[in-house]
Design a protein around this motif. Structure first.
Motif, PDB file in Angstrom:
ATOM      1  N   ASP A 100       0.803  -1.274  -0.032  1.00 36.02           N
ATOM      2  CA  ASP A 100       0.115   0.036   0.121  1.00 36.02           C
ATOM      3  C   ASP A 100       0.756   1.172   0.062  1.00 36.02           C
ATOM      4  O   ASP A 100       1.437   1.619   0.816  1.00 36.02           O
ATOM      5  N   TYR A 101       1.406   1.858  -0.991  1.00 32.64           N
ATOM      6  CA  TYR A 101       2.294   2.824  -1.297  1.00 32.64           C
ATOM      7  C   TYR A 101       1.766   4.074  -0.740  1.00 32.64           C
ATOM      8  O   TYR A 101       2.292   4.888  -0.114  1.00 32.64           O
TER       9      TYR A 101
ATOM     10  N   ILE B   9       1.195  -5.249   3.421  1.00 36.69           N
ATOM     11  CA  ILE B   9       0.043  -5.953   3.750  1.00 36.69           C
ATOM     12  C   ILE B   9       0.142  -7.205   3.294  1.00 36.69           C
ATOM     13  O   ILE B   9       0.389  -7.723   2.369  1.00 36.69           O
ATOM     14  N   LEU B  10      -0.041  -8.002   4.409  1.00 40.56           N
ATOM     15  CA  LEU B  10      -0.029  -9.535   4.435  1.00 40.56           C
ATOM     16  C   LEU B  10      -1.207 -10.164   4.628  1.00 40.56           C
ATOM     17  O   LEU B  10      -1.999  -9.629   5.486  1.00 40.56           O
TER      18      LEU B  10
ATOM     19  N   GLY C  84      10.309   1.225   8.137  1.00 44.18           N
ATOM     20  CA  GLY C  84       9.613   2.579   7.626  1.00 44.18           C
ATOM     21  C   GLY C  84       8.201   2.047   7.245  1.00 44.18           C
ATOM     22  O   GLY C  84       7.389   3.046   7.249  1.00 44.18           O
ATOM     23  N   LEU C  85       7.941   0.926   6.845  1.00 43.20           N
ATOM     24  CA  LEU C  85       6.701   0.609   6.389  1.00 43.20           C
ATOM     25  C   LEU C  85       5.888  -0.116   7.554  1.00 43.20           C
ATOM     26  O   LEU C  85       6.449  -0.766   8.456  1.00 43.20           O
ATOM     27  N   GLY C  86       4.572   0.262   7.603  1.00 44.61           N
ATOM     28  CA  GLY C  86       3.633  -0.581   8.728  1.00 44.61           C
ATOM     29  C   GLY C  86       3.636  -1.900   8.189  1.00 44.61           C
ATOM     30  O   GLY C  86       3.346  -2.019   6.850  1.00 44.61           O
ATOM     31  N   ILE C  87       3.679  -2.848   9.168  1.00 45.18           N
ATOM     32  CA  ILE C  87       3.470  -4.147   8.533  1.00 45.18           C
ATOM     33  C   ILE C  87       2.134  -4.913   9.190  1.00 45.18           C
ATOM     34  O   ILE C  87       1.740  -4.834  10.463  1.00 45.18           O
ATOM     35  N   VAL C  88       1.050  -4.997   8.243  1.00 47.81           N
ATOM     36  CA  VAL C  88      -0.238  -5.359   8.810  1.00 47.81           C
ATOM     37  C   VAL C  88      -0.561  -6.791   8.313  1.00 47.81           C
ATOM     38  O   VAL C  88      -0.378  -7.220   7.042  1.00 47.81           O
TER      39      VAL C  88
END
Length: 101
Positions: A41-42, A48-49, A75-79
């Motif tokens: 998700d840029y 996104i997993l 730096g990326l949120g991981i969900v």
């Protein structure tokens, strides 16, 4: 045809790749604690997993204390979204210690 898939190894490594089968992401000696598909998700700066591996089932987050992620994704949120059908994403940083290598 290759698809964007991920697995979680027994020692907590998140592995992503464009592969046909989830097992193509395993290295010799690895065990797998589940997997699924991924996308970026840029706009929201998130990895996104989602969903589950046909071979290994959904990720078993409860068996991990930490998630080891490539430095590239810092730096990326991981969900994680269990089935991709509108459920609220699970913020993995609130569940696990995220380590980068």
């Amino acid at each position: 045809m290759a698809y964007p898939k991920f697995i979680i190894t027994g020692d907590g490594h998140l592995r992503l790749g464009m592969v046909r089968l989830h097992r193509d992401l395993l290295l010799p000696g690895d065990t797998c604690l589940g997997g699924g598909f991924y996308r970026f998700d840029y706009v929201g700066c998130r990895l996104i997993l989602e969903r589950a591996s046909y071979d290994y089932g959904p990720p078993r987050w409860g068996r991990l204390e930490r998630l080891v992620v490539e430095e590239l994704y810092r730096g990326l949120g991981i969900v994680y979204v269990p089935d991709g059908r509108g459920e609220d994403p699970l913020d993995l940083a609130s569940l696990l210690k995220i380590e980068y290598e």
